[in-house]
Design an enzyme around this catalytic site. Sequence first.
Site, short mmCIF file in Angstrom:
data_model
loop_
_atom_site.label_atom_id
_atom_site.label_comp_id
_atom_site.label_asym_id
_atom_site.label_seq_id
_atom_site.Cartn_x
_atom_site.Cartn_y
_atom_site.Cartn_z
CG HIS A 131 50.74 48.43 69.77
ND1 HIS A 131 49.81 49.13 69.18
CD2 HIS A 131 50.04 46.83 69.09
CE1 HIS A 131 48.85 48.28 68.66
NE2 HIS A 131 48.98 47.29 68.30
CD GLU A 132 50.96 43.85 69.81
OE1 GLU A 132 49.38 42.60 70.50
OE2 GLU A 132 50.43 44.08 68.86
CG HIS A 135 45.34 45.15 71.68
ND1 HIS A 135 44.35 45.85 70.40
CD2 HIS A 135 46.85 45.36 70.29
CE1 HIS A 135 44.85 46.44 69.34
NE2 HIS A 135 46.38 45.96 69.27
CD GLU A 208 45.94 46.39 65.81
OE1 GLU A 208 47.06 46.91 65.78
OE2 GLU A 208 45.65 45.88 66.43
#
Length: 285
Positions: A131-132, A135, A208
């Site tokens: 997930h990071e 980004h 997100e």
Amino acid sequence: MVNTFKTTLLLTLLTLLMVAMGNLIGGTTGMAVAFLMAVAMNFFSYWYSDRIVLGMYGAREVTFNDNPAFHGMIRRLADRAGLPMPRVYILPSDSPNAFATGRNPEHAAVAATEGILRILSPEELEGVMAHELAHVKNRDILVSTIAATFAGAVSMLGNMLQWGAMFGAGRSSDEDNGGHSLIGSLAMAIIAPLAAMLIQMAISRSREYLADETGADICGRPLSLARALAKLQQASQVVPMREASPASAHMFIVNPLTGGGLMTLFSTHPPMEERIRRLEAAARR
């Protein structure tokens, strides 16, 4: 695609809001000065925000020799995502959380707290770090900086409009029109910055969702990320991050700040239940 369209629409609304306030002030000079100030502030933030936030939380950089399992996991995920290897940091906090920073994929960093390394399984931790990296891949730091630039400019214009209305209303030759102008300008000065803040937070929530989707693709296991989110939501309430700053709360995978009720309107994170629901739907597909 839907999240990208929503982000573009919200950024357009911020732009139109700023232009409308500039017109209300009565000229382009004040708008240009406020906008340039906001750009300068966010330019500095864009180039140095990684150092600022990592230093703020006492992060320490780790190498493969320091933590082979964690560092090796990040390298495998970065390879899957087609990204350069980011710098890897660990935060000395028991509250389980993680974030990414850096101005572009070539200058990115990912960080995880000591707490998250303890409570998640390797598969769940892989989902979080994917997930990071999402980004980073989606250039969300650039998007959030642009949103902050416009929101900051709107806030500055709101202050200019408020002072201009108070000191300029008395010079109107028409008392009724002057009164209406004062009320309208003051209302705009209050409502516009609030609207800009809500739009900026909506952009953060949209990114997100996109990072969840992209992160699930990178790690290949949407349910691992879903389980991690559920565990982090519960654990972060038991062990809150007391050193967390509102200015950096949007960077973390789960909101390090607590609040409910009306405060959910001002949250930089979407509802956890909806994030998990979307990941479970992706797993079924």
